[in-house]
Design an enzyme around this catalytic site. Structure first.
Site, PDB file in Angstrom:
ATOM      1  CB  VAL A 156      -1.771  -2.595  -7.460  1.00  0.00           C
ATOM      2  CG1 VAL A 156      -1.573  -2.418  -5.949  1.00  0.00           C
ATOM      3  CG2 VAL A 156      -1.880  -4.072  -7.821  1.00  0.00           C
ATOM      4  CB  CYS A 157      -1.827   1.664  -5.650  1.00  0.00           C
ATOM      5  SG  CYS A 157      -1.486   3.079  -4.591  1.00  0.00           S
ATOM      6  CB  THR A 158      -2.287   5.745  -8.312  1.00  0.00           C
ATOM      7  OG1 THR A 158      -0.908   5.354  -8.370  1.00  0.00           O
ATOM      8  CG2 THR A 158      -2.572   6.443  -6.992  1.00  0.00           C
ATOM      9  CB  THR A 176      -7.730   4.300  -6.688  1.00  0.00           C
ATOM     10  OG1 THR A 176      -6.396   4.672  -7.062  1.00  0.00           O
ATOM     11  CG2 THR A 176      -8.394   5.469  -5.972  1.00  0.00           C
TER      12      THR A 176
END
Length: 268
Positions: A156-158, A176
C-alpha cells in the site's frame, strides 16, 4: 453513568451482536466453503490454527514510521473474512510507532519467527520510515523469503518502493503514493495508474486509503465476491467526500504543496 453514555454502549453492543450474527450466518458457511476451494486456502505453516483448522495466513509488516491506515485499512477488511488469519509482524514483537510518532500498533510476531504467509502486505510510511526500509537489507531478505512461497505479495502507498528495493518489481507495472510516482522507476518498476495494480501475484495499491480497495479485492480472491461485498457493507465503505481533491489530477498545485507540508509537519 449518564444517559448518553448508556445509549452509546447499547448501540455498540447491538452493532457487535449484529456483526457476530452475520458472520456466523450469512458469511460463515458460504465464505468458508468458497475459501476452502481456493489454492491460497492453506494452513499457516508457522502457527497452525486451533484444532488443525485450515486458514489463509496474512502477514502485515510493521516498521518504525509506517502509516497507520496503510496497514489498518486492509486489516479491517481482511480480518473478518472467514478462514483468514491476519498477523502483524515486525523486526521484533511489540509496539511499533507510526509516522506521526503518536500512535503505535502491536506486532504479534518477530520477522525471524515468520517464514511463510499466503499473503504478504507491506504498508507505506512517512519519508523517514520508507527510506529506512528501502535501505534495510535484512528486511529485504525477509520480504523475498516470504514472497517465494506467497500466493499474493502486496503493498500500500510507498510500500511498493520497499518491494521494489527488495528486487520484486523489476520491469513490472506498479503504483504508489502520488508524490512518490517518480521513485518507482528508480526501483525498477513501471508506474501504472490505478487504485491498485495487479501483475501476477503482486498487487500494489496507491496511497493510503487505496489499501481498502485492494483489501476488498483480496477478500474476493480469498473467498468470493459475495463475502467481499458483504465486507464492504460491514465496514460501510461508501466514499462520498465533501471535496473532490483526492488525486493530484483533481487538485491544484497549491493544494498539493499544502498536502505534502501537512504530512511533513506531522512526521516524527
Amino acid at each position: 453513568m449518564s444517559e448518553s453514555t448508556s445509549t452509546e454502549r447499547g448501540i455498540g453492543a447491538g452493532r457487535r451482536r449484529l456483526l457476530r450474527g452475520a458472520a456466523a450466518g450469512t458469511l460463515g458457511a458460504a465464505g468458508l466453503a468458497a475459501a476452502s476451494d481456493h489454492p491460497a486456502y492453506a494452513a499457516d505453516r508457522d502457527a497452525p490454527a486451533p484444532d488443525g483448522a485450515a486458514s489463509v495466513s496474512v502477514a502485515v509488516l510493521l516498521y518504525d514510521g509506517f502509516t497507520a491506515l496503510d496497514a489498518v485499512g486492509p486489516y479491517e477488511v481482511l480480518c473478518r473474512v472467514p478462514g483468514v488469519r491476519v498477523t502483524t509482524v515486525a523486526r521484533k514483537a511489540g509496539p511499533v510507532r507510526t509516522d506521526t510518532g503518536e500512535l503505535a500498533l502491536v506486532a504479534e510476531r518477530a520477522m525471524g519467527d515468520v517464514t511463510r504467509a499466503d499473503v504478504l502486505l507491506v504498508p507505506g510510511g512517512g519519508n523517514r520510515g520508507t527510506v529506512a526500509m528501502m535501505e534495510d537489507a535484512d528486511a529485504h531478505r525477509w520480504i523475498r523469503r516470504v514472497h517465494r512461497h506467497s500466493t499474493w505479495t502486496t503493498s500500500v502507498c510507498t510500500g511498493s518502493l520497499i518491494l521494489g528495493s527488495a528486487g520484486l518489481l523489476r520491469g513490472l507495472p506498479a503504483t504508489t503514493y502520488w508524490a512518490s510516482r517518480p521513485y518507482l522507476e528508480k526501483v525498477g518498476a513501471v508506474y501504472t495508474p490505478g487504485r491498485f495494480v495487479e501483475t501476477g501475484k503482486i498487487i500494489t495499491a496507491a496511497g493510503v486509503s487505496a489499501g481498502i480497495d485492494m483489501g476488498l479485492y483480496l477478500a474476493s480472491r480469498l473467498s468470493d465476491e459475495k463475502v467481499a461485498q458483504a465486507m464492504q457493507l460491514a465496514v460501510e465503505y461508501d466514499p462520498d467526500p465533501p471535496y473532490d481533491t483526492g488525486s493530484p489530477e483533481k487538485a491544484d498545485a497549491e493544494t498539493q504543496a499544502l498536502a505534502l507540508k501537512l504530512l511533513a509537519d506531522s512526521a516524527r
